[in-house]
Design an enzyme around this catalytic site. Sequence first.
Site, PDB file in Angstrom:
ATOM      1  CB  SER A   1      -0.964  -0.038   1.187  1.00 55.92           C
ATOM      2  OG  SER A   1      -1.953   0.958   1.067  1.00 55.92           O
TER       3      SER A   1
ATOM      4  CG  ASP B   1      -2.460   4.253  -1.809  1.00 59.29           C
ATOM      5  OD1 ASP B   1      -3.270   4.264  -2.757  1.00 59.29           O
ATOM      6  OD2 ASP B   1      -2.595   3.511  -0.822  1.00 59.29           O
TER       7      ASP B   1
ATOM      8  CG  ASP C   1      -2.796  -0.457  -2.469  1.00 66.02           C
ATOM      9  OD1 ASP C   1      -2.724   0.715  -2.083  1.00 66.02           O
ATOM     10  OD2 ASP C   1      -3.419  -1.346  -1.857  1.00 66.02           O
TER      11      ASP C   1
ATOM     12  CG  ASP D   1      -5.923   1.325  -0.722  1.00 66.72           C
ATOM     13  OD1 ASP D   1      -5.076   2.251  -0.736  1.00 66.72           O
ATOM     14  OD2 ASP D   1      -5.887   0.391   0.100  1.00 66.72           O
TER      15      ASP D   1
END
Length: 452
Positions: free
Chosen positions: A97, A241, A243, A245
């Site tokens: 993440s 970010d 990833d 999300d």
Amino acid sequence: MVSVSGIRGRVGDPLTPELVCGAAAAFGAFLRGEGASGPVVLGRDSRTSGPMLCAAAIAGLQSVGVDVIDVGIVPTPTVLLAVGHHHAAGGIAITASHNPAEWNALKLVTGEGMFLDADASLRYRRFLREDDPPRAAWNALGGLSSDDEAIDRHLEAILALDILDVEAIRAAALPVALDCVRGAGGLVVPRLLEALGCTVTAIHTEADGHFPRDPEPTAEHLAELGEVVRASGAVVGLAVDPDVDRLSLVDETGAAVGEDLTLALAVDTVLRRTRGPVVTNLSTSRVVADAAAAHDVPMVLAPVGEINVARRMQAEGAVIGGEGNGGVILPALHHTRDAPVAVALILQHLVDTGEALAGAVARWPTYHIVKTKVAFDRSALDAAYAALSDDLDADVEDRTDGLRLGWNERRAWLHVRPSGTEPIVRLIAEAPDEKAAQALVDRAGSILDGVA
């Protein structure tokens, strides 16, 4: 570190291919033991360790007879959508993440297309610790296939949402700036913006994992995006970010706004079109409650953690929710944080209000959040909570996740909770002015010192 958030660590020490292979094998066997059938979907962000750890995870899953569908470099929410599309037993997103590039992790997904909740995570961790997964024979190993259309389906699903007036957004032809931090967002967000008729000035869209800055999209890391906004004349700057999300925003002056505003503006956008409860976590800014109150709908607070918010959203029938870190959850699509959905909702908000971001933000009250952490003996937490409650005389008290105290007239709150990953206690306070928030944190720290 193994927790409800998955398995994470620094690559090479302790997160090795051998560890990932074993954890993936255990997860595949665990899903079978839970009664799930079908393949496991596997995707990753752009980190340089991703190919190596994906290969290890594939080997582990195949070794216990589980078929694998590899969706490649995609946002984490795309992995969760793909689980549902393929009627899979579960999924694994290989991503750390917002953590720095030397980190990676396995985020574990159930067949619901949601992360493991606390109970399922506990059962998996017990299985991982105590059981040796049964390996498949040579003629019963899992197969491997690829799915190159997962991002296409994700984009199509967003553009088909009834909550969006796609034609109105396209007609506005909004100029926007974008920073994808060389994560997976470079493969999806520019496409979404172009489909919505935006003029895009983008930086760091190469999905190669060589992050040019700290990848967490907090205000202190968005100076370069602010410069791009000013130079391009964008009405908003968007930062995701690695990833994809979480979404953070920069206004047309180049100033970063707090991540909580992402959720507040998204909430206002949705509630203009449909009514229903809003759910967020106990550490989210009061501005989200203000957005819910403006539409006279209830807002419910859940323990910190995406899956905790998502489960409470299901229970409450919430129409939108998320976390104050820029994570927006829209149940009309799925119950997970989804930055591409958040992007579309923010653009819709700008079209609805006819304003650039600074004007849209100015419609809401301003709050200041102060955060700190202290070393503290967890065995003394109950005594600490009692002392805090006695001393601070709050109007509202919540002990579902540590202790959260609220003061209605002062429009302030304090949240004291143990970290899930460190031997520390987090102190978070919010008030209309920074001095008042700091005073709450300082007083709480003094009380904890007296208990320790």
